[in-house]
Write a protein that holds these residues in place. Structure first.
Motif, PDB file in Angstrom:
ATOM      1  N   THR A  43       3.488  -8.412 -11.006  1.00  0.00           N
ATOM      2  CA  THR A  43       2.565  -7.281 -11.169  1.00  0.00           C
ATOM      3  C   THR A  43       1.220  -7.602 -10.516  1.00  0.00           C
ATOM      4  O   THR A  43       0.621  -6.758  -9.856  1.00  0.00           O
ATOM      5  CB  THR A  43       2.367  -6.973 -12.672  1.00  0.00           C
ATOM      6  OG1 THR A  43       3.652  -6.776 -13.262  1.00  0.00           O
ATOM      7  CG2 THR A  43       1.546  -5.717 -12.876  1.00  0.00           C
ATOM      8  N   VAL A  44       0.767  -8.830 -10.697  1.00  0.00           N
ATOM      9  CA  VAL A  44      -0.490  -9.252 -10.067  1.00  0.00           C
ATOM     10  C   VAL A  44      -0.377  -9.096  -8.545  1.00  0.00           C
ATOM     11  O   VAL A  44      -1.223  -8.463  -7.897  1.00  0.00           O
ATOM     12  CB  VAL A  44      -0.829 -10.723 -10.418  1.00  0.00           C
ATOM     13  CG1 VAL A  44      -2.046 -11.207  -9.640  1.00  0.00           C
ATOM     14  CG2 VAL A  44      -1.062 -10.878 -11.920  1.00  0.00           C
ATOM     15  N   GLU A  47      -0.277  -5.409  -7.451  1.00  0.00           N
ATOM     16  CA  GLU A  47      -1.592  -4.757  -7.508  1.00  0.00           C
ATOM     17  C   GLU A  47      -2.462  -5.191  -6.328  1.00  0.00           C
ATOM     18  O   GLU A  47      -3.117  -4.380  -5.685  1.00  0.00           O
ATOM     19  CB  GLU A  47      -2.320  -5.093  -8.822  1.00  0.00           C
ATOM     20  CG  GLU A  47      -1.836  -4.314 -10.026  1.00  0.00           C
ATOM     21  CD  GLU A  47      -2.072  -2.809  -9.897  1.00  0.00           C
ATOM     22  OE1 GLU A  47      -3.103  -2.404  -9.350  1.00  0.00           O
ATOM     23  OE2 GLU A  47      -1.195  -2.047 -10.332  1.00  0.00           O
ATOM     24  N   TYR A  48      -2.448  -6.504  -6.047  1.00  0.00           N
ATOM     25  CA  TYR A  48      -3.312  -7.002  -4.980  1.00  0.00           C
ATOM     26  C   TYR A  48      -2.786  -6.667  -3.581  1.00  0.00           C
ATOM     27  O   TYR A  48      -3.554  -6.655  -2.631  1.00  0.00           O
ATOM     28  CB  TYR A  48      -3.583  -8.498  -5.144  1.00  0.00           C
ATOM     29  CG  TYR A  48      -4.627  -8.764  -6.207  1.00  0.00           C
ATOM     30  CD1 TYR A  48      -5.911  -8.253  -6.067  1.00  0.00           C
ATOM     31  CD2 TYR A  48      -4.339  -9.488  -7.356  1.00  0.00           C
ATOM     32  CE1 TYR A  48      -6.875  -8.458  -7.041  1.00  0.00           C
ATOM     33  CE2 TYR A  48      -5.300  -9.706  -8.340  1.00  0.00           C
ATOM     34  CZ  TYR A  48      -6.563  -9.184  -8.176  1.00  0.00           C
ATOM     35  OH  TYR A  48      -7.523  -9.385  -9.134  1.00  0.00           O
ATOM     36  N   GLN A  50      -2.003  -3.870  -2.614  1.00  0.00           N
ATOM     37  CA  GLN A  50      -2.703  -2.636  -2.243  1.00  0.00           C
ATOM     38  C   GLN A  50      -4.155  -2.922  -1.838  1.00  0.00           C
ATOM     39  O   GLN A  50      -4.681  -2.314  -0.911  1.00  0.00           O
ATOM     40  CB  GLN A  50      -2.666  -1.641  -3.403  1.00  0.00           C
ATOM     41  CG  GLN A  50      -1.248  -1.148  -3.662  1.00  0.00           C
ATOM     42  CD  GLN A  50      -1.142  -0.346  -4.942  1.00  0.00           C
ATOM     43  OE1 GLN A  50      -1.838   0.639  -5.109  1.00  0.00           O
ATOM     44  NE2 GLN A  50      -0.289  -0.768  -5.855  1.00  0.00           N
ATOM     45  N   VAL A  51      -4.765  -3.870  -2.536  1.00  0.00           N
ATOM     46  CA  VAL A  51      -6.123  -4.291  -2.160  1.00  0.00           C
ATOM     47  C   VAL A  51      -6.092  -4.867  -0.740  1.00  0.00           C
ATOM     48  O   VAL A  51      -6.958  -4.578   0.091  1.00  0.00           O
ATOM     49  CB  VAL A  51      -6.662  -5.341  -3.152  1.00  0.00           C
ATOM     50  CG1 VAL A  51      -7.966  -5.950  -2.652  1.00  0.00           C
ATOM     51  CG2 VAL A  51      -6.858  -4.735  -4.541  1.00  0.00           C
ATOM     52  N   GLN A  54      -6.060  -2.481   2.123  1.00  0.00           N
ATOM     53  CA  GLN A  54      -7.403  -1.944   2.349  1.00  0.00           C
ATOM     54  C   GLN A  54      -8.285  -2.970   3.081  1.00  0.00           C
ATOM     55  O   GLN A  54      -9.064  -2.610   3.966  1.00  0.00           O
ATOM     56  CB  GLN A  54      -8.018  -1.599   0.987  1.00  0.00           C
ATOM     57  CG  GLN A  54      -9.158  -0.628   1.055  1.00  0.00           C
ATOM     58  CD  GLN A  54      -8.706   0.799   0.800  1.00  0.00           C
ATOM     59  OE1 GLN A  54      -7.931   1.052  -0.109  1.00  0.00           O
ATOM     60  NE2 GLN A  54      -9.200   1.729   1.602  1.00  0.00           N
ATOM     61  N   VAL A  55      -8.136  -4.234   2.722  1.00  0.00           N
ATOM     62  CA  VAL A  55      -8.905  -5.299   3.383  1.00  0.00           C
ATOM     63  C   VAL A  55      -8.528  -5.375   4.862  1.00  0.00           C
ATOM     64  O   VAL A  55      -9.393  -5.511   5.737  1.00  0.00           O
ATOM     65  CB  VAL A  55      -8.651  -6.666   2.698  1.00  0.00           C
ATOM     66  CG1 VAL A  55      -9.164  -7.810   3.552  1.00  0.00           C
ATOM     67  CG2 VAL A  55      -9.309  -6.700   1.319  1.00  0.00           C
ATOM     68  N   VAL A  70      -8.582 -13.815   0.683  1.00  0.00           N
ATOM     69  CA  VAL A  70      -9.291 -12.906  -0.227  1.00  0.00           C
ATOM     70  C   VAL A  70      -9.317 -13.547  -1.609  1.00  0.00           C
ATOM     71  O   VAL A  70      -8.298 -14.052  -2.088  1.00  0.00           O
ATOM     72  CB  VAL A  70      -8.595 -11.522  -0.300  1.00  0.00           C
ATOM     73  CG1 VAL A  70      -9.275 -10.618  -1.316  1.00  0.00           C
ATOM     74  CG2 VAL A  70      -8.576 -10.849   1.070  1.00  0.00           C
ATOM     75  N   VAL A  72     -10.640 -12.889  -5.658  1.00  0.00           N
ATOM     76  CA  VAL A  72     -11.189 -11.953  -6.645  1.00  0.00           C
ATOM     77  C   VAL A  72     -11.404 -12.699  -7.957  1.00  0.00           C
ATOM     78  O   VAL A  72     -10.467 -13.278  -8.508  1.00  0.00           O
ATOM     79  CB  VAL A  72     -10.246 -10.763  -6.890  1.00  0.00           C
ATOM     80  CG1 VAL A  72     -10.822  -9.846  -7.970  1.00  0.00           C
ATOM     81  CG2 VAL A  72      -9.999  -9.980  -5.609  1.00  0.00           C
TER      82      VAL A  72
ATOM     83  N   GLU B  69     -16.654 -10.775  -8.706  1.00  0.00           N
ATOM     84  CA  GLU B  69     -16.929 -11.284  -7.370  1.00  0.00           C
ATOM     85  C   GLU B  69     -15.704 -11.105  -6.480  1.00  0.00           C
ATOM     86  O   GLU B  69     -14.583 -11.344  -6.924  1.00  0.00           O
ATOM     87  CB  GLU B  69     -17.250 -12.778  -7.504  1.00  0.00           C
ATOM     88  CG  GLU B  69     -17.883 -13.417  -6.303  1.00  0.00           C
ATOM     89  CD  GLU B  69     -17.995 -14.922  -6.516  1.00  0.00           C
ATOM     90  OE1 GLU B  69     -18.924 -15.369  -7.189  1.00  0.00           O
ATOM     91  OE2 GLU B  69     -17.100 -15.639  -6.018  1.00  0.00           O
ATOM     92  N   ALA B  71     -14.449 -12.081  -2.404  1.00  0.00           N
ATOM     93  CA  ALA B  71     -14.781 -12.737  -1.140  1.00  0.00           C
ATOM     94  C   ALA B  71     -13.673 -12.459  -0.136  1.00  0.00           C
ATOM     95  O   ALA B  71     -12.492 -12.563  -0.465  1.00  0.00           O
ATOM     96  CB  ALA B  71     -14.933 -14.234  -1.343  1.00  0.00           C
TER      97      ALA B  71
END
Lengths: 119, 119
Positions: A43-44, A47-48, A50-51, A54-55, A70, A72, B69, B71
């Motif tokens: 799940t982690v 979710e990431y 999708q982040v 975008q990055v 990246v 977080v 945060e 990065a």
């Protein structure tokens, strides 16, 4: 092979909890979690992923080359992600006070091995 | 006030180039850039504001508390972002070999001052 690298990263950095090798489409290649970690790393990762899409778009728009890493930091968990190529990334979840620098070093040194075995 | 903090962060960390205080809606409060930096920090902030929206959603979904945060390390630029509250963030762009740890420290220590003046 993938499993042993994912395990190595988690076991060699204080505070690391779980790791995953995943496609940007959210499909897991392999994952590892400390016993009783309580973290659903799929799940982690999902979710990431999708982040990260975008990055990647932001990096392209800004013409700053490919995104490599990246991180977080949230109140209860820090996640460090290394982009391996255009299709895959590896992510490590750790406690907020975990050894961020060590995880970063381990991911950077292990990424070429993962890449080699993915292509 | 904002300008002097944004300037202080950039001038006190090797390799830092520019900084911005921005709303999650992409509206700039204040920004600072080294002379001849060649970085359009408004565009950088605006691109990353979209990434941050996604990060906030991910943190909520994963129930890991608020994101503090973010990065992003790309080939030609590293960006460190500190979320100040639900409305504002501060971002610093630096060279890939810039002093990441120092920027991180400065943002963490200056964030409460920014928050105080934003509320």
């Amino acid at each position: 092979m993938f499993k042993s690298i994912l395990r190595e990263v988690v076991e060699n950095a204080d505070g690391a909890i779980a790791s995953i090798l995943m496609g940007f489409d959210g499909i897991t290649v392999e994952s590892f979690a400390n016993e009783g970690s309580g973290v659903d790393m799929e799940t982690v990762g999902s979710e990431y992923s999708q982040v990260l899409q975008q990055v990647k778009q932001a990096a392209q728009m800004l013409e700053i080359g490919n995104a490599n890493e990246v991180a977080v930091q949230a109140e209860h968990m820090t996640t460090l992600i290394r982009l391996i190529n255009d299709e895959y990334f590896v992510a490590v979840a750790m406690k907020p006070n975990g050894n961020f620098g060590k995880v970063r070093y381990l991911l950077r040194t292990q990424a070429p091995k993962l890449l080699e075995n993915l292509t």
